[in-house]
Scaffold this active site. Structure first.
Site, PDB file in Angstrom:
ATOM      1  N   CYS A  70      33.998  35.542  46.935  1.00  0.00           N
ATOM      2  CA  CYS A  70      35.510  35.854  47.050  1.00  0.00           C
ATOM      3  C   CYS A  70      35.909  36.368  48.597  1.00  0.00           C
ATOM      4  O   CYS A  70      35.274  37.471  48.917  1.00  0.00           O
ATOM      5  CB  CYS A  70      35.837  36.786  46.105  1.00  0.00           C
ATOM      6  SG  CYS A  70      37.585  37.520  46.408  1.00  0.00           S
ATOM      7  N   GLY A  71      36.845  35.638  49.317  1.00  0.00           N
ATOM      8  CA  GLY A  71      36.748  35.933  50.723  1.00  0.00           C
ATOM      9  C   GLY A  71      37.719  37.250  50.558  1.00  0.00           C
ATOM     10  O   GLY A  71      37.430  38.139  51.511  1.00  0.00           O
ATOM     11  N   HIS A  72      38.884  37.415  49.671  1.00  0.00           N
ATOM     12  CA  HIS A  72      39.299  38.698  49.799  1.00  0.00           C
ATOM     13  C   HIS A  72      38.583  39.961  49.380  1.00  0.00           C
ATOM     14  O   HIS A  72      38.841  40.872  49.785  1.00  0.00           O
ATOM     15  CB  HIS A  72      40.510  38.626  48.362  1.00  0.00           C
ATOM     16  CG  HIS A  72      41.477  37.598  48.783  1.00  0.00           C
ATOM     17  ND1 HIS A  72      42.040  37.400  49.812  1.00  0.00           N
ATOM     18  CD2 HIS A  72      41.766  36.474  47.796  1.00  0.00           C
ATOM     19  CE1 HIS A  72      43.055  36.199  49.719  1.00  0.00           C
ATOM     20  NE2 HIS A  72      42.689  35.952  48.529  1.00  0.00           N
ATOM     21  N   CYS A  73      37.619  39.729  48.524  1.00  0.00           N
ATOM     22  CA  CYS A  73      36.587  40.894  48.288  1.00  0.00           C
ATOM     23  C   CYS A  73      35.527  40.958  49.589  1.00  0.00           C
ATOM     24  O   CYS A  73      35.416  42.311  49.903  1.00  0.00           O
ATOM     25  CB  CYS A  73      35.523  40.394  47.160  1.00  0.00           C
ATOM     26  SG  CYS A  73      36.182  39.927  45.459  1.00  0.00           S
TER      27      CYS A  73
END
Length: 527
Positions: A70-73
């Site tokens: 996950c890029g946001h993570c």
């Protein structure tokens, strides 16, 4: 680039406010893990075998449920680690932990993890009722949110000296004056204080303080070193205090009557959730344009809480937002009103900057008497000869709702990494179906084109418009590869394992359905 990253997650917000939908990844759990509490960068690494121990040893534990892909993570990770270090350095009772929800499936299921990152607070070992995290997704936001929960949410002010010092300590403070701090209204105030973590809260019950501040009944006072200086919210003796209403009032009145859009104020502007934003685009280096600020401000008080007035410097921090309004610095000064629920933008026929003209225009928009101004790029000369047809706002209707064609459209943003990743597959799809008479593969740059009754809230978004009457639209939410796309098309806009979500799009100029909320002027999430 920074601005575009912010926009990608939502006109914007906490830059890490987006979420990525749960994927199909399911990993086998490691039965060899013990209940030892390990750490990475000061963050507890949690799994099924040590989760109970972590809850028993830490009274306040904020847990991030994440996916490695996950890029946001990945963007949150440094801020989360810095927040963990800051809390450790101040000897706080609060600790931070993380769970790889793709590997720890049992924990993910137990706590209802459906998107990433998802943060939950566990208090006093309570495993059954964790509290959802509601703060900003940055270091300072996480630290403040946890500090407020690790200590009393409001400071007790016992006399005029402590009250004067508290009120003068910050540009903005909230004080609840209650005759009885054990009352139901006071408890609601404490609840609000626990959520609104970016403003100091105080409480007072001493009679001398009621007298010193000219009060005779329970009242919430917002003290500020700008605008009117103080705003009072009396507690209704019959109805008491409503937490949601008080939170909204405090958010609205904590803002200056006219906000300048800057890196420091952007979170405030959008977290207030005021339904309309009136924007004055000007060049601050021009004294003539700066003089327009006064008339703009004079109109603002009439619409407080309904319309937020914002000044955007076209040569400063606001320069990057101009393309989302179809503007250049040379267009300043100019005005735009944005309806936040659907990101619709409204423009005067001819800019007039007097307070009377601004009030009249805003009221006309609120009354539904002004049509939105929809952006449209010019179509390329070869837009309809390419395997993937290039649509713009002014050509979309004739192509998407052609009753003889099945039209599959990709709505994208040029800067979106997910859109870039699937670009090759979309081109291959176009090549595969370029000779089919009844299938059209198309794309539309949704940052440069707007549609009257379709709101795009994330990138990329894929919609299928089947042939025939009825103006139907099917949202595609499956795998983004050529073979799955083809299966979807060959099955008439459906996949056996995923029933389509079908909606009806009203004709242009008609009354469309309420659009999904959009948090920012022009921002959308990466999906």
């Amino acid at each position: 680039l920074v601005w575009l990253l912010v926009l990608s997650l939502a006109w914007l917000g906490p830059a890490l406010g987006g979420k990525e939908e749960d994927g199909e990844v399911v990993a086998e759990e490691d039965d060899t893990l013990s209940d030892e509490l390990g750490e990475e960068d000061g963050v507890l690494v949690l799994h099924e075998h040590n989760f109970a121990r972590a809850l028993s040893e830490h009274r306040l534990l904020l847990v991030e449920f994440y996916a490695p892909w996950c890029g946001h993570c990945q963007r949150l990770a440094p801020a989360f680690a810095q927040a963990a270090a800051a809390l450790r350095n101040e000897s706080s009772l609060a600790r931070l932990g993380k769970v790889d929800a793709t590997a720890q499936v049992a924990l993910a299921n137990e706590f209802g993890i459906t998107s990433y990152p998802m943060l939950k607070l566990f208090r006093d070992g309570n495993r059954t009722h964790p509290l959802a995290y509601t703060g900003r997704m940055d270091t300072e936001g996480i630290v403040r949110w946890m500090q407020r929960r690790a200590s009393p949410s409001a400071t007790l002010l016992q006399d005029t000296d402590t009250a004067t010092a508290f009120i003068g300590s910050q540009d903005l403070v909230v004080v609840g004056f209650f005759k009885d701090l054990g009352s139901e209204a006071a408890q609601v105030f404490y609840e609000v204080a626990g959520e609104v973590v970016d403003v100091p809260f105080g409480v007072a019950e001493a009679a001398e303080l009621f007298q010193a501040y000219g009060l005779s009944a329970d009242t919430i006072c917002l003290f500020k070193k700008f605008d009117e200086g103080r705003t009072d919210f009396p507690v209704d003796p019959a109805q008491g205090l409503d937490a949601a209403k008080l939170t909204r009032l405090l958010r609205i009145h904590s803002l200056e009557l006219v906000m300048e859009f800057t890196n420091e104020t952007s979170d405030q502007i959008f977290s207030a959730k005021i339904p309309h934003h009136m924007l004055l685009f000007l060049n601050k280096s021009s004294s003539a344009q700066l003089a327009l600020w006064d008339g703009f401000r004079a109109a603002a008080g009439t619409f407080r809480g309904e319309v937020l007035f914002v000044v955007v410097d076209v040569t400063g921090y606001g320069a990057d937002v101009l393309p989302f309004f179809g503007l250049t610095p040379a267009d300043a000064p100019t005005l735009r009103l944005v309806k936040m629920e659907n990101n619709r933008k409204y423009q005067m026929d001819q800019d007039a900057f007097s307070d009377t003209a601004i009030r009249t225009f805003i009221q006309a928009v609120l009354d539904g008497k002004v049509k939105p101004r929809l952006l449209s790029a010019e179509p390329p000369e070869d837009w309809d000869t390419r395997p993937v047809k290039v649509l713009v706002g002014k050509t979309f209707e004739q192509v998407a709702f052609d009753e003889t064609k099945n039209v599959f459209v990709k709505f994208y943003a040029p800067w979106c990494s997910h859109c870039q990743a699937m670009a090759a597959a979309w081109e291959k799809l176009g090549e595969r179906y370029k000779d089919h008479e009844d299938i059209v593969i198309a794309e539309l740059d949704a940052t440069a084109n707007e549609l009257e009754n379709i709101t795009i809230n994330g990138f990329p978004t894929l919609h299928y418009f089947p042939a025939g009457p009825g103006r139907k639209m099917v949202e595609y939410k499956s795998a983004r590869d050529v073979e799955t796309f083809s299966k979807f098309l060959e099955n008439g806009g459906t996949l056996p394992e995923e029933p389509p979500v079908v909606s009806h799009v009203p004709p242009r100029q008609g009354q469309g359905p309420r659009a999904a909320p959009s948090l920012r002027w022009a921002g959308r999430r990466i999906l």
